[in-house]
Design a protein around this motif. Structure first.
Motif, PDB file in Angstrom:
ATOM      1  N   THR A 188      -1.781   2.125   2.121  1.00  0.00           N
ATOM      2  CA  THR A 188      -3.148   2.354   2.605  1.00  0.00           C
ATOM      3  C   THR A 188      -4.188   1.950   1.565  1.00  0.00           C
ATOM      4  OG1 THR A 188      -3.058   4.643   1.830  1.00  0.00           O
ATOM      5  CG2 THR A 188      -2.455   4.224   4.132  1.00  0.00           C
ATOM      6  N   GLU A 197       3.334  -4.871   6.466  1.00  0.00           N
ATOM      7  CA  GLU A 197       4.780  -4.778   6.294  1.00  0.00           C
ATOM      8  C   GLU A 197       5.219  -3.570   5.463  1.00  0.00           C
ATOM      9  OE1 GLU A 197       7.174  -6.671   7.689  1.00  0.00           O
ATOM     10  OE2 GLU A 197       5.578  -7.623   8.844  1.00  0.00           O
ATOM     11  N   THR A 198       4.346  -3.104   4.575  1.00  0.00           N
ATOM     12  CA  THR A 198       4.744  -2.014   3.674  1.00  0.00           C
ATOM     13  C   THR A 198       4.197  -0.650   4.076  1.00  0.00           C
ATOM     14  OG1 THR A 198       2.833  -2.283   2.188  1.00  0.00           O
ATOM     15  CG2 THR A 198       4.794  -3.629   1.747  1.00  0.00           C
ATOM     16  N   GLY A 199       3.073  -0.637   4.788  1.00  0.00           N
ATOM     17  CA  GLY A 199       2.471   0.640   5.168  1.00  0.00           C
ATOM     18  C   GLY A 199       1.564   1.235   4.106  1.00  0.00           C
ATOM     19  N   ALA A 228       6.097   9.669   1.731  1.00  0.00           N
ATOM     20  CA  ALA A 228       5.780  10.429   2.952  1.00  0.00           C
ATOM     21  C   ALA A 228       4.487  11.225   2.838  1.00  0.00           C
ATOM     22  CB  ALA A 228       6.951  11.356   3.297  1.00  0.00           C
ATOM     23  N   VAL A 245       6.817   3.826   0.099  1.00  0.00           N
ATOM     24  CA  VAL A 245       5.856   4.458   1.006  1.00  0.00           C
ATOM     25  C   VAL A 245       6.566   5.472   1.898  1.00  0.00           C
ATOM     26  CG1 VAL A 245       4.311   4.081   2.962  1.00  0.00           C
ATOM     27  CG2 VAL A 245       4.205   2.556   0.984  1.00  0.00           C
ATOM     28  N   LYS A 246       7.708   5.067   2.429  1.00  0.00           N
ATOM     29  CA  LYS A 246       8.476   5.976   3.289  1.00  0.00           C
ATOM     30  C   LYS A 246       8.961   7.191   2.498  1.00  0.00           C
ATOM     31  CE  LYS A 246      10.192   2.646   6.710  1.00  0.00           C
ATOM     32  NZ  LYS A 246      10.029   1.296   6.258  1.00  0.00           N
ATOM     33  N   GLN A 247       9.429   6.965   1.282  1.00  0.00           N
ATOM     34  CA  GLN A 247       9.921   8.061   0.457  1.00  0.00           C
ATOM     35  C   GLN A 247       8.804   9.030   0.088  1.00  0.00           C
ATOM     36  OE1 GLN A 247      11.961   6.851  -3.154  1.00  0.00           O
ATOM     37  NE2 GLN A 247      11.789   8.879  -4.047  1.00  0.00           N
ATOM     38  N   SER A 269       7.740  -0.868   0.715  1.00  0.00           N
ATOM     39  CA  SER A 269       7.915  -0.192   1.996  1.00  0.00           C
ATOM     40  C   SER A 269       8.796   1.045   1.848  1.00  0.00           C
ATOM     41  CB  SER A 269       8.528  -1.159   3.018  1.00  0.00           C
ATOM     42  OG  SER A 269       8.747  -0.523   4.249  1.00  0.00           O
ATOM     43  N   GLN A 270       9.863   0.919   1.073  1.00  0.00           N
ATOM     44  CA  GLN A 270      10.768   2.047   0.841  1.00  0.00           C
ATOM     45  C   GLN A 270      10.068   3.174   0.087  1.00  0.00           C
ATOM     46  OE1 GLN A 270      14.088   0.291  -1.226  1.00  0.00           O
ATOM     47  NE2 GLN A 270      14.723  -0.948   0.536  1.00  0.00           N
ATOM     48  N   GLU A 287       9.660  -5.244   0.126  1.00  0.00           N
ATOM     49  CA  GLU A 287      10.726  -4.400   0.668  1.00  0.00           C
ATOM     50  C   GLU A 287      10.783  -3.067  -0.079  1.00  0.00           C
ATOM     51  OE1 GLU A 287      15.583  -4.418   1.458  1.00  0.00           O
ATOM     52  OE2 GLU A 287      14.567  -6.236   0.780  1.00  0.00           O
ATOM     53  N   LYS A 288      10.720  -3.117  -1.397  1.00  0.00           N
ATOM     54  CA  LYS A 288      10.758  -1.885  -2.191  1.00  0.00           C
ATOM     55  C   LYS A 288       9.481  -1.067  -1.997  1.00  0.00           C
ATOM     56  CE  LYS A 288      13.540  -0.737  -4.566  1.00  0.00           C
ATOM     57  NZ  LYS A 288      14.678   0.194  -4.361  1.00  0.00           N
TER      58      LYS A 288
END
Length: 243
Positions: free
Chosen positions: A197, A193-195, A171, A167-169, A164-165, A161-162
């Motif tokens: 690479t 699930e996390t994105g 960007a 990875v989004k942060q 994934s967060q 979960e973290k």
């Protein structure tokens, strides 16, 4: 997007197994049971002479334990980076923290500057920081190429979960590479699930030394060697190949 597989190698046999198994890149280190420390220049030169096209990142960590370093330790790390660059390293893996649990900005800046044209990966010292989102922005501002992290958990599976967060942060401003406890059975889920690479693993098994009757040479000496298995690398590669 293709997922990059980095294999952490603590000895020559592991490097050969990583290549045989299809690793995209290796992180070269020593003393894996201690979390990894700086490998010898001799091993690095042998890797680059034998596998000149294999992307090889080198861990710069002068000792086991925490990541709070003295000025003298930082100077030694800067020397190690210089020598590794001369020996053909493609990337540097390192980092430093303050006793407060924050990124040691002045020290890490020096390490990044010493790496010069080599890519710079901030290692899992990140998972010891007291505020992961703040630490991530600090690393981005410092110009780090990549971050190796388990999302602040014991394993990447537990930290999904973290991760994934993060990875989004990030960007795309920094590569987030997942590591710790990644195997062929969970790698695909972690990536999807996390994105992330890129993933990092050792694919090792414990191997007895040639003389298991010899006396111990230190408190951490169990008479065993952790060696990467080519088949495990291949299985991990196949698990993520078509994501």
């Amino acid at each position: 997007m293709r997922t990059t597989l980095e294999i952490c190698c603590g000895n020559w046999e592991s490097v050969c197994a990583a290549v045989q198994g299809g690793a995209d890149r290796i992180e070269l280190c020593a003393a894996l049971p201690l979390g990894g420390i700086t490998p010898t220049i001799g091993l690095l030169k042998q890797v680059k002479e034998t596998f000149p096209t294999l992307p090889t990142h080198v861990l710069i960590r002068p000792r086991e334990g925490d990541f709070v370093y003295t000025p003298e330790e930082i100077r030694a790390m800067l020397t190690d980076i210089h020598l590794c660059r001369q020996a053909g390293a493609d990337g540097i893996v390192s980092g430093a923290l303050l006793p407060s649990g924050e990124i040691d900005v002045p020290a890490t800046r020096l390490l990044i500057e010493a790496a010069q044209a080599c890519s710079f990966t901030f290692h899992r010292a990140f998972d010891h920081t007291n505020d992961l989102p703040v630490a991530l922005e600090t690393l981005i501002n410092l110009g780090c190429t990549r971050l190796l992290t388990s999302g602040g958990a014991s394993t990447a599976w537990q930290g999904m979960e973290k991760l994934s967060q993060l990875v989004k942060q990030a960007a795309g401003r920094l590569i987030v590479m997942a590591g710790a406890g990644i195997s062929p059975t969970n790698a695909r889920t972690i990536v999807k699930e996390t994105g992330v690479t890129e993933i990092h693993a050792s694919c090792t098994v414990k191997q007895r030394s040639s003389n298991d009757q010899a006396p111990s040479l230190g408190k951490a000496d169990e008479g065993t060697i952790w060696v990467t298995q080519a088949q495990r690398v291949k299985e991990l590669k196949n698990a993520i190949i078509d994501i």
